[in-house]
Every structure is written in C-alpha cells, then in structure tokens.
Design a protein around this motif. Structure first.
Motif, mmCIF file in Angstrom:
data_model
loop_
_atom_site.group_PDB
_atom_site.id
_atom_site.type_symbol
_atom_site.label_atom_id
_atom_site.label_comp_id
_atom_site.label_asym_id
_atom_site.label_seq_id
_atom_site.Cartn_x
_atom_site.Cartn_y
_atom_site.Cartn_z
ATOM 1 N N GLU A 229 -4.676 -3.800 -11.020
ATOM 2 C CA GLU A 229 -4.360 -5.225 -11.031
ATOM 3 C C GLU A 229 -3.625 -5.644 -9.766
ATOM 4 O OE1 GLU A 229 -5.459 -7.569 -13.073
ATOM 5 O OE2 GLU A 229 -6.656 -5.916 -13.894
ATOM 6 N N ALA A 230 -2.692 -4.782 -9.340
ATOM 7 C CA ALA A 230 -1.955 -5.100 -8.111
ATOM 8 C C ALA A 230 -2.893 -5.098 -6.914
ATOM 9 C CB ALA A 230 -0.829 -4.093 -7.912
ATOM 10 N N LYS B 194 -6.060 -5.863 -6.925
ATOM 11 C CA LYS B 194 -6.830 -7.107 -6.978
ATOM 12 C C LYS B 194 -6.022 -8.260 -6.398
ATOM 13 C CE LYS B 194 -9.538 -5.909 -11.110
ATOM 14 N NZ LYS B 194 -9.732 -6.203 -12.560
ATOM 15 N N GLU B 195 -4.743 -8.306 -6.756
ATOM 16 C CA GLU B 195 -3.906 -9.409 -6.303
ATOM 17 C C GLU B 195 -3.726 -9.396 -4.787
ATOM 18 O OE1 GLU B 195 0.634 -11.151 -6.945
ATOM 19 O OE2 GLU B 195 -0.151 -9.598 -8.295
ATOM 20 N N VAL B 196 -3.400 -8.208 -4.249
ATOM 21 C CA VAL B 196 -3.176 -8.146 -2.809
ATOM 22 C C VAL B 196 -4.490 -8.328 -2.055
ATOM 23 C CG1 VAL B 196 -3.464 -5.657 -2.384
ATOM 24 C CG2 VAL B 196 -1.813 -6.966 -1.046
ATOM 25 N N SER B 197 -5.579 -7.881 -2.640
ATOM 26 C CA SER B 197 -6.877 -8.052 -1.994
ATOM 27 C C SER B 197 -7.209 -9.529 -1.864
ATOM 28 C CB SER B 197 -7.965 -7.329 -2.792
ATOM 29 O OG SER B 197 -9.220 -7.486 -2.174
ATOM 30 N N ARG B 198 -6.966 -10.286 -2.923
ATOM 31 C CA ARG B 198 -7.217 -11.739 -2.861
ATOM 32 C C ARG B 198 -6.344 -12.379 -1.779
ATOM 33 N NH1 ARG B 198 -7.315 -11.106 -8.584
ATOM 34 N NH2 ARG B 198 -5.155 -11.832 -8.738
ATOM 35 N N SER B 199 -5.099 -11.893 -1.681
ATOM 36 C CA SER B 199 -4.185 -12.432 -0.671
ATOM 37 C C SER B 199 -4.663 -12.103 0.736
ATOM 38 C CB SER B 199 -2.783 -11.850 -0.903
ATOM 39 O OG SER B 199 -1.919 -12.219 0.132
ATOM 40 N N ILE B 200 -5.143 -10.886 0.934
ATOM 41 C CA ILE B 200 -5.618 -10.464 2.254
ATOM 42 C C ILE B 200 -6.835 -11.270 2.672
ATOM 43 C CG2 ILE B 200 -6.724 -8.551 3.495
ATOM 44 C CD1 ILE B 200 -4.868 -6.654 1.946
ATOM 45 N N VAL B 201 -7.777 -11.439 1.750
ATOM 46 C CA VAL B 201 -9.023 -12.127 2.064
ATOM 47 C C VAL B 201 -8.773 -13.607 2.324
ATOM 48 C CG1 VAL B 201 -11.287 -12.771 1.179
ATOM 49 C CG2 VAL B 201 -10.409 -10.453 0.790
ATOM 50 N N ALA B 202 -7.866 -14.196 1.565
ATOM 51 C CA ALA B 202 -7.545 -15.629 1.731
ATOM 52 C C ALA B 202 -6.606 -15.802 2.924
ATOM 53 C CB ALA B 202 -6.908 -16.168 0.452
ATOM 54 N N ASP B 203 -7.025 -15.363 4.089
ATOM 55 C CA ASP B 203 -6.198 -15.377 5.297
ATOM 56 C C ASP B 203 -5.872 -16.818 5.678
ATOM 57 O OD1 ASP B 203 -4.926 -14.805 7.631
ATOM 58 O OD2 ASP B 203 -6.733 -14.251 8.740
ATOM 59 N N ASP B 204 -4.577 -17.069 5.912
ATOM 60 C CA ASP B 204 -4.167 -18.432 6.279
ATOM 61 C C ASP B 204 -3.983 -18.601 7.786
ATOM 62 O OD1 ASP B 204 -1.968 -16.909 6.719
ATOM 63 O OD2 ASP B 204 -0.620 -17.998 5.365
ATOM 64 N N GLY B 205 -4.498 -17.655 8.542
ATOM 65 C CA GLY B 205 -4.374 -17.739 9.989
ATOM 66 C C GLY B 205 -3.186 -16.997 10.546
ATOM 67 N N ALA B 206 -2.330 -16.467 9.665
ATOM 68 C CA ALA B 206 -1.154 -15.745 10.150
ATOM 69 C C ALA B 206 -1.497 -14.329 10.591
ATOM 70 C CB ALA B 206 -0.084 -15.705 9.056
ATOM 71 N N ARG B 207 -2.558 -13.767 10.012
ATOM 72 C CA ARG B 207 -2.939 -12.388 10.340
ATOM 73 C C ARG B 207 -3.390 -12.299 11.802
ATOM 74 N NH1 ARG B 207 -4.093 -8.770 6.966
ATOM 75 N NH2 ARG B 207 -4.295 -10.323 5.322
ATOM 76 N N PHE C 255 -12.045 -4.282 -1.387
ATOM 77 C CA PHE C 255 -11.113 -3.204 -1.737
ATOM 78 C C PHE C 255 -11.424 -2.604 -3.104
ATOM 79 C CE2 PHE C 255 -8.466 -5.101 1.613
ATOM 80 C CZ PHE C 255 -8.102 -3.957 2.294
ATOM 81 N N GLY C 256 -12.072 -3.374 -3.953
ATOM 82 C CA GLY C 256 -12.452 -2.834 -5.259
ATOM 83 C C GLY C 256 -13.520 -1.768 -5.122
ATOM 84 N N SER C 257 -14.569 -2.069 -4.324
ATOM 85 C CA SER C 257 -15.634 -1.068 -4.138
ATOM 86 C C SER C 257 -15.110 0.143 -3.388
ATOM 87 C CB SER C 257 -16.824 -1.693 -3.400
ATOM 88 O OG SER C 257 -16.419 -2.367 -2.235
ATOM 89 N N LEU C 258 -14.177 -0.074 -2.476
ATOM 90 C CA LEU C 258 -13.556 1.042 -1.758
ATOM 91 C C LEU C 258 -12.784 1.936 -2.729
ATOM 92 C CD1 LEU C 258 -12.369 2.631 0.640
ATOM 93 C CD2 LEU C 258 -10.740 0.767 0.963
ATOM 94 N N SER C 259 -11.991 1.332 -3.579
ATOM 95 C CA SER C 259 -11.186 2.097 -4.523
ATOM 96 C C SER C 259 -12.048 2.865 -5.507
ATOM 97 C CB SER C 259 -10.239 1.149 -5.270
ATOM 98 O OG SER C 259 -9.460 1.851 -6.204
ATOM 99 N N PHE D 185 0.819 -1.211 0.000
ATOM 100 C CA PHE D 185 0.000 0.000 0.000
ATOM 101 C C PHE D 185 0.853 1.262 0.000
ATOM 102 C CE2 PHE D 185 -3.322 -2.987 1.283
ATOM 103 C CZ PHE D 185 -4.332 -2.588 0.424
ATOM 104 N N GLY D 186 2.132 1.114 0.252
ATOM 105 C CA GLY D 186 3.010 2.267 0.128
ATOM 106 C C GLY D 186 3.466 2.505 -1.288
ATOM 107 N N ASP D 187 3.500 1.437 -2.112
ATOM 108 C CA ASP D 187 4.103 1.556 -3.438
ATOM 109 C C ASP D 187 3.138 1.363 -4.599
ATOM 110 O OD1 ASP D 187 6.503 1.896 -2.158
ATOM 111 O OD2 ASP D 187 7.019 -0.234 -2.225
ATOM 112 N N ASN D 188 2.171 0.430 -4.465
ATOM 113 C CA ASN D 188 1.431 -0.024 -5.643
ATOM 114 C C ASN D 188 -0.068 0.196 -5.580
ATOM 115 O OD1 ASN D 188 3.850 -1.275 -6.725
ATOM 116 N ND2 ASN D 188 3.610 -2.785 -5.096
ATOM 117 N N ALA D 189 -0.516 1.010 -4.654
ATOM 118 C CA ALA D 189 -1.961 1.085 -4.429
ATOM 119 C C ALA D 189 -2.720 1.708 -5.587
ATOM 120 C CB ALA D 189 -2.243 1.864 -3.149
#
Length: 995
Positions: free
Chosen positions: A332-333, A335-348, A442-446, A324-328
């Motif tokens: 496309e970027a 979308k990619e990070v949003s999918r990663s955030i939503v697909a939480d693997d329990g580390a968050r 994040f898409g609707s937010l953007s 979010f500091g560089d590519n917001a």
C-alpha cells in the motif's frame, strides 16, 4: 622545473621510534630477535639437514616452551601486536613510495605540465582550441569504486594508515606533534583487526567518503586545466568543461553471486547518492554566492534561482529516499509513493541540461575570472557526475540472463549447446527483430521475480524518475557467448533503456578470455548489436583480473587479457568500426593476486594495460578509455587524505594522457613462438593446479577460517540454482578469499607458481628474452617480489599439523605425560582426515616448480639482470615469525580440544565431529555447540511451593557445573583463535593488501 618535495617519513619515524621505546614491547622485541637469530641458524643448517623445516621446528619449540611454562600467551600476544604495528608502519611507508606522494602544489605543477603538453603537436606547433578542448573534455580514464571484501582493517586504522602515508590529516592539515602522538597511540594500542560485522551499509559509507575525496581532487584537476587553458587560449577558455576522468561505483548495485540485495535496496542506494550530490551542489553554490556578494542584480538572481532549483529537487529526493529506505516492503505504501512520483509537479530534477544552461547564463553575466572559474568547475562537475556522486555500474551473472530468456525462446540447456545453438540464436534474433518498448510501473517491478528482468525494469524507473543525464553500465559476469549480450540488448530495448545503457560483457575465465574476441566479432556481425554500438558511440568490455587470476594464475591472466585487448584493437580496425570509443574496465585489485604490481603505481598501470596495447589502439585510430577498480578498504586507502587522493589521480592522468612509449623490438612481441610457448606452459600449470583435488585439499585445510570477515560478500559463491555445481571445487571460493588463503598459508602460488616450470623449458631462451623485453621484466619483477614474500617451508609446516607422524614424534619426545596422551589421540584423529597426503602432494608440485624458479632467477643474477628487493631481511623474517607464532597457537588449540569431555551424541552431533571442526579451525561454530552442550550453572535452583503449588525438598546441587571446562578449555581456545586471526591481519599488512 625544480620541484620542492613534501617532507616524508616524519610521522612514521615517530611511530617506529615510539614502538621501539615502548617498555611493554621490550620482552616481545627480545623474543623476536631471538627467533630471527635461531631461524637464520636453522636455515643455514638445511644444507646438511635438507629434510629439516625451520618454521615447523621453531613453532614446535614455542609450543613446548608454552607447555613448560617458560613462555606465556600474553607475551606471544605482545609479540603479535609489536609485529603488527611494524607491518602497519612498513605498509604506510611503502604506499607513500608506491604512489610517490607529493604536495598539492607539486601535483598541480605536474598536472600543468601534462595539460600544456597536450596543447602542442610538437615544441612549436600549438593545437587549435577545439582540438585541445576535445582532449580535455573526453574521459580518458575511469575510476570504479567497488565493495570487494578487502576491508581488512578497521575504518579507524585505515584512516591512520592514510594519514601516516601522507603526513596529513583527513582535512589536509599537516600532522603536528600532538596529532602524531594520537595516531601512534591508536596504532600501538588498538587491536589490528577489521570492524566486526561489516555490512553493505558500512561499505557504502566508506565508498562515499572515497568518492568525496576523489571529487575534491578532481576540482583541483579542473582548476589546473582551466588555468592552463586561460594561459594558452585566453579568448576561448570559458568554453571548456574539463572531464578527463570519470568516477563510477557498483557498491550496492552488484548482484553477481548475491541474493541479499533487493531492488528496493538498490533504488534506495541510488537515491541516497542523489541526495548527497544535490547537497554538494548546493554547498558549492553557497560558496560562490558568499564569495561574490555585491555582483550585478541579474547575476545574483540567476545564482539564487539555480540554488532554489537544486534545493527543490533535493527536497523531493530526500522524501523518496526515506520511503525506499523504510517502507518499500509495504504494498500500500508503495502504491502511494508511486502515485506521488508519477504525479510530478515539476519539482523533480532528472536532467542536468537546465542546470548547465543556467550556469552558462551566469557565466555571461560576469567579467571576473575567479567567478568564471568557479562556475566552470561546477559546470564540469554537473556534466561529469550528473545527479549522483558517481556513475552507476550494475552487475548480474550471465546465468541470470539465460534464466530470464529461457521460456521466451523455449531454450533447453545452455545457449551454446552444439545441437541447439543456431536455434537459440535464431529465436533470440527473432525477438530482437520485433521488440517494441513496453511500459512498466513500480507495481510491475515489485511483482517481477526474475532477477535480470527486474534489474532492467529498475533501471527504466531510475532513468524516468532519478537521473537520465548519465549512462548506466550493465556488467555481465562469466560471459563467454554473444547470446548473453544479445539477451541483455533485447531486454534493454524491451524496457526502453538502450539509449542510456552500456552493456559490458565480463571476460574472466580462461575460456572467456580465449573466446572474447570471437564473441565481439560475432556480435559485430549482428545488425542489432552493431546498430546499438554505433548509436551509443562506445563498445564496452570488462576483463576480470581477479577471477582470471584464480583460473589462470595472475601473470598468465594478465597476458591473456593483454592478448584480448590486442585482438580487439585489430578486430575493430578490420571491421572498420568508426567513431566508436572502446571502454575496457579491468577489474584488478589491490594485491599481487589481483594484478596490483607491487613496485610502483606506474608499474601497476602499465602491467594492467600495457603500452603495446594502448599504442595499438592509437595506431588504429580507435579512442580507448581505460577503467580500473579500487576495491574495498584497501583500495579506498589511496583517497584517504587530500594529498594522497590528488597524487593518485595525478598518477592516473599521467598514465592515461601521456603518450605510451613502446619498444618496437620488445622480444616478447617479436619472438612470438617462445612467448606463446611460455604463456601456454604457465597457463597449463595453473589450470592443472585448479583441477587438482590435492589443491582443493590444500585450500580446504583451514579454508577461510583463519580470516576475519572483511566485507559483506560471502566467501563462497551464491547461485540461483545449484544443479551441476561442484561446491567443493576451488572455483567456488571467491577470488579475494582464495588469494587470502594462499597468503595465510605462506605461499603466493597464484603469482609465483608455474614460472619455474615455464622457465625450465628453455632456461637460456628465457634469460635472453628477459633482457630484451620490458614486458617480461615487469611481470617477472612481480613474480620475484611474490617469491620473496613466500616460503614453502611455511605451508609445509601447516601441512605437518595434519601428519599423524608429527604428533607421534612429539608424543614420543615427552613420553608418559598427559600431553603425550593428547598428542597420541590427536595423531589418530588427523590420521583419519586424509588431508595431509593431498596437501603434501600439492606442495611437492610447488616445490619442484620453485626449484626451477630459483634456478631461473639465479641465471638472471649471473647475467646481471635480477632486481634485489628491499624486504629480503627484516620484513621477510617478521612475516615468517608471524606464521611461527600462529603454528604454535594452532597446536595448542588442537591439544586443548583433546581435553573436551565426552558427551552423549545429540542431533547427529558427536564429540569427534566437534573436534574435527576445531581441527579445521571452525572455532566459533564449535564453541557455540560446546557451550550449549556444557552449560555453566549459576548456583543452585530451589523449586518453591509458592511457584509450583506444592513443596519440594529437591535441589539441583548434583547437576554438573562446567565452569572449569569453560575456564580451562573453551575460553583459552577462543582467545588463542582470536590471536590467530589477529596474525592474519599482520600477514596481510606485511604483504600489502588483503587477498
């Protein structure tokens, strides 16, 4: 208990000694003493020459000495540096005395006494542990770190100021001779000015350093609280998680009047503080693990698991923060990070409950008191801060909310328009009746372009994916109707964040302060708001000491805010709102114009939130949490070293946790007829002043052009729409630059103005009231202090620069010279501006008011009531000399402008336009135009056949080279202007804060 005092004044003594011994300052010191002697003589002569102005006469004399070659700009520059260093040292001493800086040990001793007192109803009756625990686990006070533009010094000089104040470095080590020498050289040799081009990133960095210092101070507070609890409740002390004080920040989240912060900027800033805090938790876990090696295997394993969990969460946070500091801006970027955030693997890590539970398990696995204490302190920090360095405040303007809801309910005009008000409220209530949370990503937010809705959507995403452990404060600026708060509540419900969002109206204008209690009363009648407040367990408001001080004058604003506080206490009692804490965030600042009482920190806190207010909430059994802001560099100063930070926090807690002492016979509250009349007279004076076009002329004479940029916020307000806004009205200048302009003109009208008029209504009644009221004495101390740092001769001298008669008189004195021709021409140019008449009329109003104020203070002195402040001589003289030097420099700038060569008009730009810009001290823009209009050529240009395919015998040796103009006009103007702005910093330091 006797307390050993930390040695004070050692570093400052060395600074004052060294600056007086500097050979390069010898001439400057002699000039300063000469000017003081002449100023005193001239003042004495004003009784026989009442039209004389010593400030203007001294400035004229310096100007003529410059012209005659009997004085150099270099010497004036040395004088400015000498006075700036002295003002800097004086300021450090005042801050030390103001806060009452004490050693870490002494502050801990005071805290121990404070906490022990909380454990007893009286001398012999100790409270139950649960009752005591409730007191220490409640946040009774709040620090709010803001990025108001008060970065009036460089970061390096702020650090030096804090170290001189506390006699220690940033790591808490006492200053030795070598460190003092290095600090001395930094202060003596460096130019006193802010860091250039300070932006939001730099502000955020300094805010984070202040917050880190507060966190360290709070660790000491928690340690003392646990020691006291272990002593008084030995069987129960490990159950305590002290809180007592909260820390919040809106740096990077405040969108009121700003269009330069995107949603991605806000999210990135929030994620950065999560990264920092998770790293901090890991560092504290490492300390605990390293200190207690060899513990039970199960304990070591538990601590290692806690550290591993936080480390895993930190890796996730670091990766997303970097994105979010560089590519917001890349869809496309995103979308990619949003999918990663939503697909939480329990580390968050979004909730802190699992960390607190794990720490409690570790506590049960050890019998060591020191280990238990370390773990409890960490537990308290996690419970207090959550997954950030501080709580989060966001801020919007009410207009942004109105614009968002407008189409939903078909609203035309303003929500309180008389003919449409009931319909607007009915439509909004209908939305609240039926609102159901909706899902966003994040898409609707953007894609959302409405500022208000985008902010609620961003809050929803932060709660889902960043931190759901601590509430978020939603501040609404310029709020004077319940419609605005209900709109915010609707969007909070729509986006599913009402459980963690504290909606807080900001009452800052005169109208809002008058109507504030009515707004809350109407809200409490609304079933949706009442249910929301009871569910949250708190009702939050913000009062604007800053902007209110601009609209009403500082003291009348303070009294209006106090009236609002008291009405609110009575209102909640009348409505029987039980179990709801009231949070009042008073957005006061660091200067008198922003509500910082100059005598002591104790006076400051009692001025902002009076003992009467606090006792009224207590009498009605309403929990009250007071919050105050520490604004920009001037505010962060109080946390610049460990000793200074702990002293400041200790003073705040002594105020918040100590029982307010109230004089029930205070005449300000018992003689309400006179008090109200006094207040209304004062209020009318300032409201009339603000609406007076002559006041706009006074403020606009140089506007903010004598000031450096001191922050990332614009001096003028930014608006989504400009319809119906008078851009030239004083209200459109932000509060800090507004105050700073008055400081730089030499008269603190926002603090001292209006009192003479109010006092003159009944002088005897005022003297009697002053003697019988602690509240009146406290605000009159501030008025008297501000008066002592003000001189109407100074703004009158600045006004004279726009008086054609002044320049004609000067021309007459030097007769047939080039300087006389320049002065004659200047008299015509300033004569066309019409500024002088308006400035002069306004200053006449202030002069008449000041005469009455003098009479009032003389009457107090005759009655034995007036306080005498310690700056009546040297500090005040130095302040006037700084103005004298700048008046001289401005005259030279004006006269240099008369030597600018004529040029053909271009792009609607004329020579007269440029000169008028210079007369308004808009120097950088004017010089940019001049340098483009009159370029410097570096030698001849030869046009060769090799380059152009055919030979040329022509060269541009006849082209005019303007090197002389650059050297003799443009560069001197630039240097003089820079010196003018350096003087502005010396003036701010003399007064105590920027704006």
């Amino acid at each position: 208990m006797a307390k050993s005092k930390a040695p004070k004044g050692l570093a400052l003594d060395a600074l004052f000694s060294q600056v007086k011994g500097e050979k390069r300052f010898a001439e400057a010191c002699a000039l300063r003493d000469e000017l003081e002697s002449r100023l005193i003589t001239m003042r004495q002569q004003t009784t026989s020459h009442p039209l004389g102005n010593p400030v203007l006469e001294l400035a004229h004399d310096l100007s003529e000495r410059l012209a005659a070659g009997n004085l150099s700009v270099d010497l004036l520059s040395q004088l400015v540096q000498y006075l700036s260093v002295e003002a800097f040292g004086d300021r450090a001493k005042r801050v030390s005395d103001y806060v009452g800086v004490e050693s870490i040990a002494d502050n801990k001793s005071r805290l121990s006494e404070l906490f022990k007192a909380l454990a007893f109803e009286d001398t012999n009756t100790q409270l139950s542990f649960d009752a005591f625990k409730n007191k220490l686990e409640r946040e009774a006070f709040g620090i709010v770190i803001t990025a108001h533009p008060t970065f009036g010094l460089s970061k390096e000089l702020y650090q030096a100021l804090a170290q001189f104040t506390a006699n220690e470095n940033q790591n808490g080590q006492a200053l030795d001779a070598k460190a003092i020498e290095a600090l001395n050289q930094r202060v003596i040799e460096n130019s006193h000015e802010p860091d250039q081009g300070i932006d939001l990133l730099a502000e955020h960095g300094q805010a984070m350093e202040a917050i880190a210092s507060i966190q360290q101070a709070l660790r000491d507070v928690y340690d003392v609280a646990l020691a006291v609890t272990e002593e008084l409740y030995p069987e129960k002390w490990t159950e305590l998680s002290p809180r007592v004080l909260s820390v919040a920040s809106w740096v990077g989240y405040d969108l009121d009047g700003r269009t330069d912060i995107t949603w991605a900027n806000t999210l990135h800033t929030r994620m950065k503080v999560q990264v920092v805090q998770l790293g901090y938790y890991i560092s504290k876990l490492n300390e605990i693990i390293a200190t207690h090696k060899g513990e039970k295997d199960e304990l070591e394993t538990t601590l290692a698991l806690i550290k591993s969990r936080v480390t895993l969460a930190l890796h996730v946070a670091e990766k997303e923060t970097e994105f979010f500091g560089d590519n917001a801006t890349s869809e496309e970027a995103l979308k990619e990070v949003s999918r990663s955030i939503v697909a939480d693997d329990g580390a968050r890590l979004v909730h802190t409950a699992e960390l607190i539970e794990a720490i409690n398990r570790a506590l049960n696995l050890t019998d060591k008191a020191d280990l238990k204490r370390s773990l409890i302190i960490l537990r308290s920090e996690i419970a207090n801060y959550g997954l950030a360095t501080s709580h989060m405040h966001v801020r919007l303007n009410s207009a942004q909310l109105h614009n968002a809801i407008r189409k939903n309910i078909g609203m035309e005009g303003e929500p309180d328009d008389p003919g449409r008000r009931r319909g607007n409220f009915r439509a909004l209530s209908g939305l609240l009746d039926e609102v159901q949370p909706i899902r966003i990503n994040f898409g609707s937010l953007s894609a959302e372009h409405t500022t208000a809705k985008r902010m609620f959507m961003l809050i929803a995403q932060m709660i889902k994916y960043v931190d759901a452990s601590r509430p978020i404060r939603f501040l609404i600026a310029e709020c004077d109707t319940p419609f605005t708060i209900l709109t915010a509540l609707y969007y909070a419900k729509l986006f599913g964040v009402d459980d963690l969002l504290d909606i807080s109206p900001l009452f800052e204008t005169g109208t809002a302060l008058e109507r504030g209690s009515e707004v809350i009363a109407e809200l409490l009648e609304n079933e949706h708001y009442r249910a929301y407040v009871e569910k949250r367990g708190r009702l939050c408001i913000q009062t604007g000491f800053s902007d209110a001080g601009r609209y009403l004058g500082q003291v009348s604003a303070s009294l209006a805010i106090e009236r609002l506080h008291m009405k609110l206490a009575r209102l909640l009692a009348d409505y029987s709102v039980k179990g709801v804490e009231v949070v009042i965030f008073d957005t006061h600042g660091e200067s008198m114009g922003r509500g910082a009482h100059p005598l002591s920190f104790n006076d400051r806190l009692k001025y902002v939130s009076s003992p009467m207010t606090r006792s009224l909430f207590a009498a009605n059994d309403i929990p009250l949490k007071q919050e105050v802001s520490f604004q920009g560099g001037d505010g962060y100063l109080y946390f610049g070293t460990p000793k200074l930070a702990l002293t400041t926090v200790t003073r705040l807690l002594e105020h918040a946790l100590g029982k307010p002492t109230v004089d029930d016979k205070d005449a300000f509250y018992t003689n309400t007829d006179y008090s109200l009349d006094f207040f209304l007279t004062l209020k009318d004076f300032h409201e009339n002043t603000l609406e007076n076009k002559d006041y706009a002329a006074l403020l606009g004479s140089f506007s903010t052009n004598l000031l450096y940029q001191t922050g990332s916020r614009k001096s003028k307000r930014q608006h989504d729409k400009h319809h119906g806004i008078d851009r030239g009205h004083p209200s459109q200048i932000r509060a800090i630059p507004h105050n700073a302009i008055l400081q730089q003109l030499g008269y603190l009208a926002n603090t001292a103005g209006g009192f003479g008029t109010a006092i003159s209504r009944d002088l005897d009644a005022f003297v009697k009231l002053h003697g019988e009221s602690d509240r009146v004495r406290r605000f009159m101390d501030m008025v008297s202090y501000a008066k002592g740092l003000s001189s109407l001769n100074t703004p009158e001298a600045y006004a004279a620069l726009f008086n054609p008669r002044y320049w004609l008189a000067k021309a007459y004195a030097v007769k047939h010279t080039a300087r006389a021709r320049d002065q004659l021409r200047l008299s015509n140019l300033v004569g066309d501006t019409q500024r002088y008449d308006g400035m002069n009329r306004m200053l006449q109003v202030f002069r008449q008011d000041a005469i009455h104020l003098h009479r009032g203070l003389d009457a107090l002195a005759a009655d034995g009531q007036e306080k005498v402040f310690p700056f009546d001589t040297r500090r005040r003289i130095n302040l006037i000399i700084l103005h004298v030097v700048r008046l001289c420099l401005i005259q030279e700038i004006f006269l240099l402008a008369m030597r600018i060569p004529a040029f053909a008009n271009r792009d609607d730009l004329t020579l007269e336009d440029l000169i008028q810009d210079i007369i308004a001290m808009e120097i950088p823009a004017a010089l940019e135009e001049l340098k483009a209009t009159f370029p410097v050529h570096e030698g001849k240009t030869i046009f060769t056949a090799q380059e152009y395919g055919e030979p040329s015998d022509y060269s541009d040796d006849e082209t005019r080279d303007y090197s002389d103009e650059h050297a003799t006009i443009f560069k001197p103007i630039e240097e003089l202007y820079d010196l003018c702005r350096r003087i502005s910093v010396g003036i701010s330091n003399s007064i105590g804060a920027h704006g």
